[in-house]
Structures are given as C-alpha cells and as structure tokens.
Scaffold this active site. Structure first.
Site, PDB file in Angstrom:
ATOM      1  N   ASP A  55      -9.181  -8.675   1.891  1.00 26.15           N
ATOM      2  CA  ASP A  55      -9.381  -7.900   3.232  1.00 26.15           C
ATOM      3  C   ASP A  55     -10.812  -8.384   3.641  1.00 26.15           C
ATOM      4  O   ASP A  55     -10.788  -8.071   5.010  1.00 26.15           O
ATOM      5  CB  ASP A  55      -9.288  -6.504   2.804  1.00 26.15           C
ATOM      6  N   THR A  73       0.855  -1.070   0.104  1.00 26.10           N
ATOM      7  CA  THR A  73      -0.066  -0.090   0.149  1.00 26.10           C
ATOM      8  C   THR A  73       1.092   1.305  -0.088  1.00 26.10           C
ATOM      9  O   THR A  73       2.221   1.117   0.266  1.00 26.10           O
ATOM     10  CB  THR A  73      -0.785  -0.264   1.284  1.00 26.10           C
TER      11      THR A  73
HETATM   12  N1  GLY Z   1      -5.346  -3.792   1.964  1.00 22.95           N
HETATM   13  C1  GLY Z   1      -4.895  -3.092   3.017  1.00 22.95           C
HETATM   14  C2  GLY Z   1      -5.671  -2.354   3.779  1.00 22.95           C
HETATM   15  O1  GLY Z   1      -6.402  -1.840   3.122  1.00 22.95           O
HETATM   16  O2  GLY Z   1      -5.630  -2.456   5.207  1.00 22.95           O
END
Ligand code: GLY
Length: 597
Positions: free
Chosen positions: A443, A401
C-alpha cells in the site's frame, strides 16, 4: 443452541446454492431487524460470536472485538491477527457522558529496516516475486490487529467481557473447527497459487496440497494455541511473548524484515474522526492514514449541488456524474495523501468547501474529462500525468479486506474495517502459530509512477519510512441525522471501498432506499488512473452503457475473480422513528450474515 449443528443445516442448503453462488446470492437476502443489537459480518459464525457478547451484557465494542478475532478463524482470507485496520467507535450519550466518536488506528507500520527504495532492484525497477511488496517474508508491515482490539476492549468495552472471553469464540472455532462453506473452500483453493509457496500455509490452508472441501470440519490447532496463549498471557503476548518469538525467529530465518523490536514497539493509536455534512446529514469517517474519509467527503461535496434523486439510481446521467467526481477526488488522493504522522497532508485545504465547489468547474454533462487532463487541485504536480508512462506491475487484484458493523441496545456502534491487504496477505503463515501475515507494504508507494497491486498511483507523501503507516482506502463510516445515529457502514475492496461507501450513503440519502436495497444496488468504480469506469455484472444495461460510451467513458465489467462484484458493505441502519436496527448483510458474500437480538 448448538452452533455447529445449526450451521451445518445452513451449509447443506448453501451447497446447493453455491453452484451459482454469484447469481443466487443477490436474490437470497433480507434485512434482519432487531430491537436491541445487530452484528453483521462476512461470516455468520463471526457475527454470532459478536452477538453472544451482546447477549451476555457486553456492548458494541465487546461484540466487535469478539467478531474481529473470530473472523481470523473462520474468514482467513481477510480476518486476521497478522494484519491491521481501523475501528470507528460511536459511544452513545449516557448518564454523565455526552456522545462521542473515536477511532482506533491499528494499521500496520513499516518495520525499522524499511526504506524508501526497498522494493527496487539495482536498476531501479520494482521487484516482483518473493522479494516484492506483495508476496513473502519482506511484504509485511508490523501487525496491529491484536493491539487494536485490545485497546478497544480495554478502553471502550463494557467491562463485562474480559479479553480472554472475547478471544474464546475465536479459539474454539479454530480448535474445534468449523464446517467449511462452499464459498470458504473455494476461497482457499482459489488462492493456492500463493499459499502453496509456503510450506506452513500449504499445510494449513490447502490441506497439504489436496485441498479442503465444502463440508469438511476444518481445524487450526496452532491458531487455537495462539489464542490460548493470548487468553492466558494477555494481548502483549503477541508482541513480546512466545508468539512474538516465533514470528521474529521465522522472519530472521527467511530473511524477512520484522524484528523483535518492531513487534515490541508496535502501538495502536487513537485518532479523531473526520466530520462532514451532506444534505443535512453528518458523516463521521476515517482520517489519514486512510484516504477513505477525505475522498468520500470530497465526492459528497462535489455531488451536493446536483439532484441525484431526480437523475435516478442507475441512469447514465448519474453514473457519468459519479465517475467525474470519483476521478477528481482520486486524483487528489494520489497526489497528497499519506500518513499524517510523517507527511504534511493538507486535510483542511482538500475539504475546503470553496475548493470543492470549484473542483467541478470543468465538468461537462456531455463529455467525460480525460483523466490525463485532471490536475491535482492544490498545486504542484509531482506525479506524471501521462497515463502511458505508468507501469502496471500486476493485473489488478481482488482485496478481501473485510468490514463488519455493530450496534448495541444503548446505541453504541462500531464500524470496523481490517485487512491482510491481498487475499491471505503475503501468503506466509508463521510456523507453529497459525498466524497469516499481511502484505500491507504494497500500500506504500514503491516507486513514483508505478501502480500498486490495486492499480493505484500514489505520491511521495506515501513513500516508505520506518514506523510509517501505509496509505489505506478503508472507510469505516457512520451517518447521523438530527444528532441520531442513522447508518453504520464500510466495505472491503482496495480503492473500490471508498466508492462503495459513497454509493451506500447516497442510496440511503438521495434515493431513499431501504437499507437492504441500498446495499444490494449495483455499484460502479473509477479511480482516476486507469481511466476506466468499472461496473458490476448485471449492473448497467446496454443502453445505459452506450450512453456512457458516447460521453467518452471507457467501460469494463468487474473481473470474474471477484464474482463480477464490488465490495461487501456490511451495514446497519437505525430507524429514526422506532429505533429498530436493520442489519443488511451484503448478498455479494454468500457466508455473510446479520444477526440480532
Ligand atoms: N489494504 C487495502 C487498504 O488499506 O486500502
């Protein structure tokens, strides 16, 4: 200036450093100070794309959009058109307008064909491989980045930068190419295992299998053409035009889940940020569908009765306390959090000061509380508390991220965190577009009691439903003191994001560190399950570790695939007296840079 030339000089220097990048990176960074505005991101060319907007009279939102789009071209491990994220915007007071904060939620949504058990086989086991929530054509949620950036620009931009102008640095960087840094070349190579599974990704990101090298001029003509279409037709092109057609056709051909209707129906939404206080400061942060804001505010409330400044930054006493608040807050995260548009998320109860005062009633200064003994604080327990029963599907993975921060001359600010989820997302690139797709479906809770790729256990509030946003940990955050913006921060790192943000905030408030120090300082992480306290390489001395083990903590150095490091907190601090902006590009990322004017 000729950006490619000046950057080339930089990379020539960087090649030498890269051999020992992890070690050298920490020692090589100073904060960048500027009178007017700062952009700090994981990639210098993207920071410069944002700065160019500020220099042309654009505001922080214009700059953020240009930076976010440019990261797609120069930081494809996480920068994206095919993913999603959250943008926290602070609009400074101006003539006829009082200050205001807003969030653009452009998180991916589950496609219409999604269902609760879509990642389970006939025996109820979680699928792995190409039918899983992590790799391939079924792993993607409906991308939100284009809609999010477009909404931000249209509603909160200065009006001086058009959508086509904001896209131009990204188009140029993709079309003309940019010189690959040693770090970028290594990122591409390190993800070859997934990228080589998909012909288009192998062609673009692995040079057909022979790999890109540091110093290569890397061009992405299809991505440049996608940006050109977005410039010519506007952002809805991604959802309704040729790009949408190419995405949907490739999905259909490869038995993926996204359809033209999914794309057409996608909308970014605005949300009110969460607010909380800590030692006389106001925190403005991310509400559900992220867990980040709730967990960080819970932890700060649990910490407030303790004198962290006296304990010292990296004492065993403080790390023990941090681990204990982390395990309790992450316990609640697992139990209660999800998309508030679909699940009843008890935000008020979880942030109730009385509740949080008692959350530490069983805290012992001498002994770690076993995670299996930490109950969800608000009531009925739906998750198994027996750690041994939790199946691990994957070795814990790194999440690239990415976060960037922007402050402009008027005091407007943006904290933006966005993602493809795992490194290079699902690994799928849509043929003819250069667009990498996310694997954000991981997620969600694929199955109760089974961890996701970050080792997170999650609850029924985060089960899969069409149109729902998966629970995130992304935590774009701002801190205010006496009504003035002090700090803009955030980080990548899956669940570690929340603990990274926590530690940057307490480094500034409790330890009074200058911003670069606050960002540089070693970090720790605990997420309830697994019952493990991880620390950064060089982050804990042997005697501190021994004291923590004596209290009952299990310790582990962060994995080497992450360079032994946790997060990338691209952070800006505004000096309350002079108003000077200080940008701290996290030294954990060799290509990160703060630039200002
Ligand atoms: N995909 C990592 C988050 O949104 O926490």
């Amino acid at each position: 200036m000729a950006p490619l030339k000046s950057v080339a000089v930089f990379w020539v220097l960087a090649v030498g450093l890269a051999l020992g990048a992890a070690r050298l990176a920490r020692a090589q960074r100073a904060a960048v100070s500027a009178e007017h505005g700062i952009v700090t991101s994981a990639q210098v060319l993207a920071s410069e794309a944002g700065l160019a907007m500020l220099q042309r009279g654009g505001n922080a939102i214009d700059a953020a959009v240009a930076t976010g789009l440019a990261l797609t071209s120069v930081y494809p491990i996480a920068g994206n058109l095919g993913g999603g994220g959250f943008m926290l915007i602070h609009l400074a007071a101006a003539a006829g307008r009082s200050a205001r904060d807003v969030i653009i939620d452009y998180r991916e949504t589950a496609p219409a064909a999604a269902s609760r058990d879509m990642y389970l086989d006939a025996e109820g086991n979680v699928l792995t491989g190409l039918r899983s929530s992590t790799v391939g054509w079924r792993a993607s949620g409906v991308p939100g980045s284009v809609a999010g950036f477009a909404l931000a620009l249209e509603k909160y931009g200065s009006g001086k930068i058009t959508w086509a102008e904001a896209c131009e640095p990204a188009r140029r960087l993709a079309g003309d190419g940019h010189i690959l840094s040693p770090g970028a070349a290594a990122q591409l190579r390190n993800s070859a295992g997934t990228l080589r599974l998909f012909a288009e990704s192998k062609k673009i990101f692995l040079n057909g299998g022979s790999f890109w090298q540091a110093g290569d001029v890397w061009k992405q003509p299809d991505l440049a053409a996608t940006f050109a279409r977005l410039q010519a037709k506007g952002p809805r092109e991604f959802y309704e035009g040729e790009t949408a057609r190419l995405i949907a056709a490739a999905m259909q051909k490869n038995l993926g889940t996204l359809t033209p209707e999914d794309l057409r129906n996608y909308r970014a939404v605005e949300r009110n940020p969460l607010r909380g206080t800590y030692r006389g400061h106001l925190l403005v942060t991310m509400p559900p569908p992220s867990s980040g804001g709730i967990v960080v505010l819970q932890m700060l409330a649990m910490l407030e009765p303790f004198n962290l400044g006296r304990m010292g930054h990296n004492s065993a006493e403080k790390y023990h306390l941090l681990a204990e608040v982390m395990r309790r807050a992450f316990r609640d995260r697992a139990e209660y959090l999800g998309d508030p548009d679909f699940s009843n998320v008890p935000v008020t109860q979880l942030l109730d000061p009385n509740y949080l005062r008692h959350r530490m009633d069983d805290f012992s200064v001498d002994r770690a509380t076993p995670s299996s003994a930490v109950a969800a604080g608000l009531g009925p327990i739906k998750l198994s508390q027996n750690a041994a029963s939790h199946q691990a599907r994957f070795a814990q993975e790194s999440s690239e991220t990415t976060h960037f921060s922007v402050v402009d001359a008027a005091g407007n600010a943006v904290a933006n965190t966005y993602t493809l989820n795992g490194n290079f997302g699902s690994g799928v690139t849509i043929p003819g577009t250069g667009v990498l797709m996310n694997n954000e479906m991981d997620d969600f809770t694929a199955k109760l009691g089974v961890k996701n790729m970050f080792g997170l256990l999650q609850g029924p509030a985060n089960s899969i439903q069409p149109g729902k946003r998966p629970l995130s940990a992304m935590t774009p955050t701002m801190v205010f003191k006496d009504g003035q913006l002090l700090l803009v921060t955030g980080s990548p790192g899956g669940p570690t994001i929340i603990n990274t943000v926590l530690q940057v905030v307490i480094n500034v408030i409790d330890h009074q560190m200058p911003v670069m120090q606050a960002v540089e300082a070693p970090r720790i992480h605990h997420q309830w399950m697994q019952d493990l306290l991880t620390y950064e390489r060089y982050g804990i001395s042997a005697d501190t570790a021994a004291l923590l083990v004596a209290k009952g903590h299990a310790l582990k150095e962060r994995a080497s695939y992450e360079g032994g490091y946790q997060g990338d907190a691209e952070t800006i601090l505004i000096d309350p007296v002079s108003g000077i902006r200080h940008g701290a590009a996290d030294p954990r990322k060799p290509d990160a840079r703060a630039v200002g004017h």
